[in-house]
Write an enzyme that holds these catalytic residues in place. Structure first.
Site, short mmCIF file in Angstrom:
data_model
loop_
_atom_site.label_atom_id
_atom_site.label_comp_id
_atom_site.label_asym_id
_atom_site.label_seq_id
_atom_site.Cartn_x
_atom_site.Cartn_y
_atom_site.Cartn_z
N GLU A 9 0.86 -1.18 0.00
CA GLU A 9 0.00 0.00 0.00
C GLU A 9 0.90 1.23 0.00
OE1 GLU A 9 -2.53 -0.20 3.46
OE2 GLU A 9 -2.35 -2.38 3.46
N ARG A 55 -6.71 -1.39 -5.44
CA ARG A 55 -7.63 -0.42 -4.86
C ARG A 55 -7.00 0.98 -4.91
NH1 ARG A 55 -8.56 0.26 1.56
NH2 ARG A 55 -10.22 1.80 1.57
N TYR A 57 -7.73 4.91 -3.61
CA TYR A 57 -8.60 5.62 -2.69
C TYR A 57 -7.90 6.84 -2.12
CZ TYR A 57 -6.04 2.64 0.68
OH TYR A 57 -5.07 1.98 1.39
N ASP A 59 -6.98 8.58 1.15
CA ASP A 59 -6.82 8.27 2.56
C ASP A 59 -6.94 9.53 3.41
OD1 ASP A 59 -6.49 6.65 4.73
OD2 ASP A 59 -4.41 6.11 4.34
N THR A 68 -1.91 -2.55 -3.97
CA THR A 68 -1.81 -3.55 -5.02
C THR A 68 -2.79 -4.69 -4.78
OG1 THR A 68 -0.14 -4.94 -3.94
CG2 THR A 68 0.66 -3.06 -5.23
N TRP A 418 -12.03 -6.42 -0.64
CA TRP A 418 -11.04 -7.50 -0.70
C TRP A 418 -11.70 -8.88 -0.61
CZ3 TRP A 418 -6.83 -5.82 -2.64
CH2 TRP A 418 -6.33 -4.57 -2.32
#
Length: 462
Positions: A9, A55, A57, A59, A68, A418
């Site tokens: 991430e 994903r 997004y 944050d 990933t 997920w």
């Protein structure tokens, strides 16, 4: 080595730099909103699962972030990381076009870095799937010494500007607060213990590693994951490393970072003292004694060799053998040459701009380094382009990506995360992807059938 799911991430720093014309540039929050504006206008949100299984997004703190898809091959992980960067770079291009059309001054930049001038830190979190067959706290405590000392290989490198300017190994090191805890932000641990497996909780758990730097060099990313995968495989095989635990890991993590090239002696819990390179070599030796790497991929073997060469470079003081592979060594060469040519110090503002350029994913600085041979590239550009829309085929990301792509193409509403997939059709089953290694699912196939039926029906009606 054991087959393992892993992922990364990456939080990106964002700014809107003045272009000297038009209105004042956007704030970070405004720039981040503009970045995601096309998704919002398309009826989506600032939290989107992409057709490549990953994903995207926004944050907390206006950080664009890409997680990933699940990977079990380092090769796929590198493609996913690079694909995420490329997607956000494209979003930034679109946003900058909008700014130009609106006559607004400023240009949006995204940075794959871990710190900014205001003292804020951005994370690059690693996730590794573990079998639920050991006391996780015991495993985590034993692994802290590995993660603390790993920075001499995997560090992104940075300029310390407190006191006498100097190069350090890891920009993330000074932001760590605890060895192991359940916190993630206001008190950052090296390893997060929150039990959120995102898989069958009776069989798996996820190790969330917060200490790692955001790497620019693909070799640094690859060696970071390969090193950790090997050590985890050894721990799962029963190797004992508790005697290599550090007496004061939070003190040591800062001491190692203090000066690039240093190979300090550290104290273990039993009072033994050894150099950082010796500790890393001992961890690797014990791991290889119990883990069979005969079937490892060529890339994995190459990274295990790079691990050794990095330790050799630190011990000898000659970093030339890794100067095109490891971030800290690449930066050392770039900054040293610039300082010599410009007759300036590391505290010169131009060095700070050079460091920002190194991490700017909306510029082409890295591409120029790679094309000139100053940074080794492991991925193929055509494969990265493919990875922006095609998921890894050997994990459950394959299922998620296929369903998301089909739903988007058919303009169907699909809820995805997920673990779950939900189609806006009362006939569609609720898909639960509890096995991260599965590459097909009967309920997901049913959703694909329903979407195909609609497409066929519409085509017939037309």
């Amino acid at each position: 080595m054991n087959r393992r799911i892993f992922g990364i991430e990456t939080e990106y720093g964002i700014t809107c730099a003045s272009t000297g014309s038009g209105d004042a540039p956007l704030s970070a929050e405004e720039a981040a909103h503009l970045l995601f504006e096309p998704l919002i206008k398309a009826g989506r949100s600032t939290n989107v699962f992409w057709r490549n299984g990953g994903r995207l997004y926004l944050d907390v703190g206006a950080h664009p972030e890409f997680a990933t898809a699940e990977c079990d091959r380092v090769e796929d992980l590198l493609l996913q990381v690079r694909a995420g960067e490329s997607l956000f770079a494209e979003f930034a291009d679109v946003a900058n076009g909008v700014l130009e059309q609106r006559g607004r001054g400023g240009r949006i930049h995204l940075f794959s870095t871990n710190e900014d001038a205001a003292g804020n830190s951005f994370g690059c979190h690693e996730n590794y799937l573990l079998r639920r067959n050991r006391n996780f706290r015991d495993v985590a405590d034993a692994l802290v010494s590995f993660f603390v000392t790993r920075q001499i290989v995997t560090g992104a490198g940075h300029v310390h500007r407190d006191g006498v300017p100097r190069l350090g190994y890891s920009p993330r090191a000074r932001f760590m607060d605890d060895p192991v805890s359940a916190a993630t932000t206001n008190s950052r641990p090296i390893i997060n213990t929150r039990d959120e497996p995102l898989a069958n909780p009776g069989e798996y758990r996820r190790m969330h590693v917060i200490v790692g730097d955001t790497n620019v060099s693909e070799c640094s990313t690859a060696v970071k994951v390969v090193m950790t995968h090997l050590i985890l495989s050894a721990v799962e095989a029963g190797v004992r490393i508790a005697d290599l635990a550090l007496k004061d890991p939070m003190k040591v993590i800062s001491q190692i970072d203090f000066q690039l090239g240093s190979n300090i002696e550290v104290e273990l819990v039993d009072g033994t003292r050894m150099s950082v390179t010796r500790l890393q070599r001992e961890l690797k030796r014990r791991a290889l004694a119990v883990v069979d790497t005969a079937d490892a991929s060529p890339l994995t073997l190459r990274m295990l060799d790079l691990w050794d060469r990095a330790l050799d470079a630190v011990e000898s003081g000659d970093h030339s053998s890794v100067a095109t592979e490891l971030d800290w060594a690449i930066k050392e060469r770039l900054f040293t040459r610039f300082v010599e040519r410009s007759n300036c110090g590391l505290d010169d503002p131009r060095v700070a701009r050079l460091e920002l350029a190194y991490h700017d994913i909306t510029a082409d600085f890295r591409r120029r380094l790679e094309e000139s041979g100053q940074m080794v590239r492991l991925t193929d550009p055509s494969e990265v382009q493919k990875a922006k829309s095609v998921p890894p085929t050997t994990t459950r990301a394959n299922i998620r990506g296929q369903v998301i792509a089909a739903a988007e193409d058919a303009k169907r509403q699909l809820g995805a995360d997920w673990l779950h997939l939900r189609l806006d059709d009362h006939r569609a089953p609720h898909v639960v992807l509890s096995d991260p290694f599965a590459v097909a699912d009967r309920d997901a196939d049913r959703i694909l059938e329903l979407i195909a039926e609609q497409d066929t029906g519409l085509a017939s009606f037309a």
